[in-house]
Design an enzyme around this catalytic site. Sequence first.
Site, PDB file in Angstrom:
ATOM      1  N   LYS A  80      -8.245   4.325   1.078  1.00 38.71           N
ATOM      2  CA  LYS A  80      -7.034   3.995   1.861  1.00 38.71           C
ATOM      3  C   LYS A  80      -7.434   3.373   3.194  1.00 38.71           C
ATOM      4  CE  LYS A  80      -2.636   6.000   3.485  1.00 38.71           C
ATOM      5  NZ  LYS A  80      -1.803   7.216   3.604  1.00 38.71           N
ATOM      6  N   SER A 155       2.988   7.097   1.582  1.00 44.22           N
ATOM      7  CA  SER A 155       2.382   5.911   2.143  1.00 44.22           C
ATOM      8  C   SER A 155       1.118   5.443   1.435  1.00 44.22           C
ATOM      9  CB  SER A 155       2.034   6.162   3.605  1.00 44.22           C
ATOM     10  OG  SER A 155       1.014   7.154   3.689  1.00 44.22           O
ATOM     11  N   SER A 179       2.594  11.952   1.342  1.00 45.45           N
ATOM     12  CA  SER A 179       2.049  10.610   1.114  1.00 45.45           C
ATOM     13  C   SER A 179       0.954  10.511   0.068  1.00 45.45           C
ATOM     14  CB  SER A 179       1.533  10.010   2.424  1.00 45.45           C
ATOM     15  OG  SER A 179       2.603   9.507   3.175  1.00 45.45           O
TER      16      SER A 179
END
Lengths: 501, 505, 99
Positions: A80, A155, A179
Amino acid sequence: MSELIGKGAAELGELIASGETSAEEVAAAHLDRIHAVDAEVHAFLHVDREGVLAQARGIDERRAAGEELGPLAGVPVAHKDVFTTKDMPTTAGSKILEGWRPPYDATVTARLRAAGMVILGKTNMDEFAMGSSTENSAFGPSRNPWDLTRIPGGSSGGSSAAVAAYEAPLGTGTDTGGSIRQPAAVTGLVGMKPTYGGASRYGMIAFASSLDTPGPFARNVLDAALMQAAFSGHDPMDSTSIDAPVPPVVEAARRADVNGLRVGVVKEFAGEGYQPGVLNRFNETVELLESLGAKVVEVSCPHFTYAMPAYYLIAPSECSSNLARFDAMRFGLRVGDDGTRSAEEIMALTRAEGFGPEVKRRIMLGTYALSSGYYDAYYGKSQQVRTLIMRDFEAAFEQVDVLISPTTPTTAFPIGERADDPMAMYLADLCTIPANLSGNPAISVPCGLADEDGLPVGVQIMAPVLADDRVYRVGAALEKALEDRWGGPLLAKAPKLEAGE
Amino acid sequence: MSVETPMKYEPMRYAEALARFEPVLGIETHIELGTVSKMFCGCRTVFGAEPNTQVCPVCLGLPGSLPVTNRAAIEGIIKIGLALNCDIVEWCRFARKNYFYPDMPKNYQISQYDEPLCVDGHLDVEVDGETYRIEIERVHMEEDTGKSLHVGGETGRIHGADYSLVDYNRAGIPLVEIVTKPITATGEKAPLVARAYAAELRDLVRSLGVSDVRMEQGSMRCDVNVSLMPRGADQWGTRTETKNVNSLRSVERSVRSEIERQAGVLAAGGRITQETRHFQEATGTTTSGRSKEEAQDYRYFPEPDLIPMAPPREWVEELRATLPELPAARRRRVQGEWGLTDLELRDVVNAGALDLIEDTIKAGADAGAARKWWMNELSRRATEQSVELADLPITPGQVARVQAMVDAKELNDKLARKVFEGVLAGEGGPDEVVAARGLKVVSDTGALEAIIDQVIADNADAADKVRSGKVAAVGALVGAVMKASRGQADAASARELLLKKLDQA
Amino acid sequence: MSAITRAEVAHLARLSRLALGEDELDHLAAQLDQIISAVARVQEVAAEDIPPTSHALPLTNVYRADENRPSLTPEQALAAAPAAEQQRFRVPRILDEEA
């Protein structure tokens, strides 16, 4: 597509270790897959093919030199873009950080490297991890491999999309209000939020410091446990990191049984707002657990319904302060510096242009909640609610060993549907937020497809603080029973993404 | 609505201001601790290093970085708190103070808000023989900011500059803030009390060894709040805060000038604006800081990246046990041991000679001699060279050695001064200077007798006077002996011998 | 009655260093009003005697030893600076002595 990309992380690790394949071959296969499908999926913000192959060759050389490497050595991971990486740009999905090359590695990054994992690239995300769809990324949304018109969750939606699209066997995420778990649920993956403090936040660009937790995405429970074990453990660079041994998550994932375990169904997480197909799969899961020997009871956590309002005060408050450093002075974007404007003006212009609408909204909301005259009514009250939610958890875990609920009330929604309706978007995290406020570990594992739309549904399993192994144990048992029923992993039912021609 | 033009008020004469108004003070002092690493990261804290050479992701506030508290800094502040008679709280947290400023990397300062580590202390200070108890409200821990260099404009000052250059070496250095309660009933002594407080605090912290407390280098800085109320009133006036006053003298002057200024404003019917002011060394007055369009709202909240502090009581007691003798107690002790009057003690303290004299005594000299050398001969030379006494290139051990030679009658005072001259000139230690310069009292009685016989022969008149009982006349003969011996005779021995030879012993 | 006025929204924007246009302020004012009205629910449950929680875990006293660790080189420190001069970060003119 190469058959290597269909394999899980544990299996790939074994194949590389036994010499049947090499880290470089595995990396190349995944790079090819990224090349083939990522134009459609848009999971990655940055992939450096040569750099990736060099990392992989490095692992192969270390092994050839006789070095003892861990079970994930040579296994690729989609990382990420919220974790700093010395050798790759780090943007947190924001224009304000576009092109930033950090001078240091996050602890999670460093530990992935130390485990011999190959970082394929940086994955897309909602800007500063604020969102449930990746639509808030400054670089465009990622797409759900089950249906490219739908969101992959957020997210950490770049990582979930990448793993679900077989671009990587593993992905990293961060979970502040759901998330990791929500994107895992809507893409048919396993996604785990460890106990807060179980893994280091150092080098993880902060959204809400008291809630942010790094965790893994995988296509099966054991793989997730292996990666969590690889990057967890005490870090002296993070004051909130727990100085205790990592819970035995890998053993628990292998053990995979629930016989005699007491399972509590959270009463408050059902009813209005929940998609029927989600509730159907969830209820079947509860029955399945019972048939596997678990003792299921209903448990009330009366304050969980206040978790969302408390979260939307605490997280924005912390973010309003955490994001103050993005000010055009030391790094990142600088707008309007024509030699006449003051630093104050440049800061305001840069931030107005560099931040997207959701980030601005939350900064404003947090500034409001902390400002004099409002602090007690909003921030203060939300911190009291946090206490009440922790007490609910404590009371529940006196009766049961784990709590379960749907991970998110609906399946993946279409891109654009909730984009300008913040309140509707916030509902996606309804069930996941309590574990963030209290720091408890929680996992989402796939439990079937919704009848209405044929899209994946996830079940959330929550355990007491530091009992991360317990959610893996239950998750693995469920996975085994469900895959027996389905005749294979859920993801096998996903439509094939054809190599982009 | 018309724009108000600021009135120009004349300051009031100090005596008149004090006749009409009672000042109330408050002093906030920032002290940089002398830890080897910063408050929340491992960067060095060396003063004057090349710009941006002592920075890392943490103190630069780079995305993703996190603070970890320096234990030595917490020990330092607890020691300060204990020395100021504070309570050390059982549990407290850091808080974020949010405001945007380019020299503050995160745009929040890690500080403490409503949960300071040390509370409710006091420090006694003396002015003109009178003791004032300064109540301490709180002592809390925070981090320092970077430093800006303003480029363009006329004077390198912030106003009118074209742009600024920022060095973050200082950012994140541990800073202790000490806040007094309102200081009242000091009357005309207010400026002196403020100065005495700052001086006493400086000496106290220095004695603890936790900071070098050098005001000229900014490792101790005072913000001085002043307000006036008309005599007989019971409500305090509006206060101003003069920021970053960086010498003891300026503390005193800034209070005095602010009293004069505020009195002038109030007497002419004006109003005091609550504002930040700056002390101007050149004029000895304060000037207004830029007034803010909006009131500050720092949006304090508990720092989520740091864990609460709950100093165990055993730790606090261990630290208390390590506290050295504090300046006030020490002054009382040495005054008794050395037999000093109040005035003599004050002179010693003001000269910064306390440590030096005490160390000289420890090295073997008696108190009177140690004080005499440091306060007379060596103070004079320090003044000549415009350096602090402690910065003279001579050690207490060397001073004690010189005195030992005097005690052994190997040197007299005059020769001793020559030895000091040699040591200060870098000619080596006392023994080397004595050897190199051939400075030795003539202690060979034969040689001395020969000189004396010659002097008696040369000064027959004086010798006769002594023989006839005018003993005072021997002084001239002693002088002649000293001259003839080029200072190397021992005057007392010469006198003794002279009197003996002239039948007066 | 709305939970937040447009003037308050403009004030928050200044406090947050966000140079927002008039349209953006209007839009945000409406959204913030909606969100604040919703989150105000926290005021329903928490009685006075409930202690607030700022940290998820009840840890205390985490300190590090007073030791030096390597700093960045000035080149590394300044590499991402929008502007640098004399080994320092160059920033636009600063209006106030102190915020």
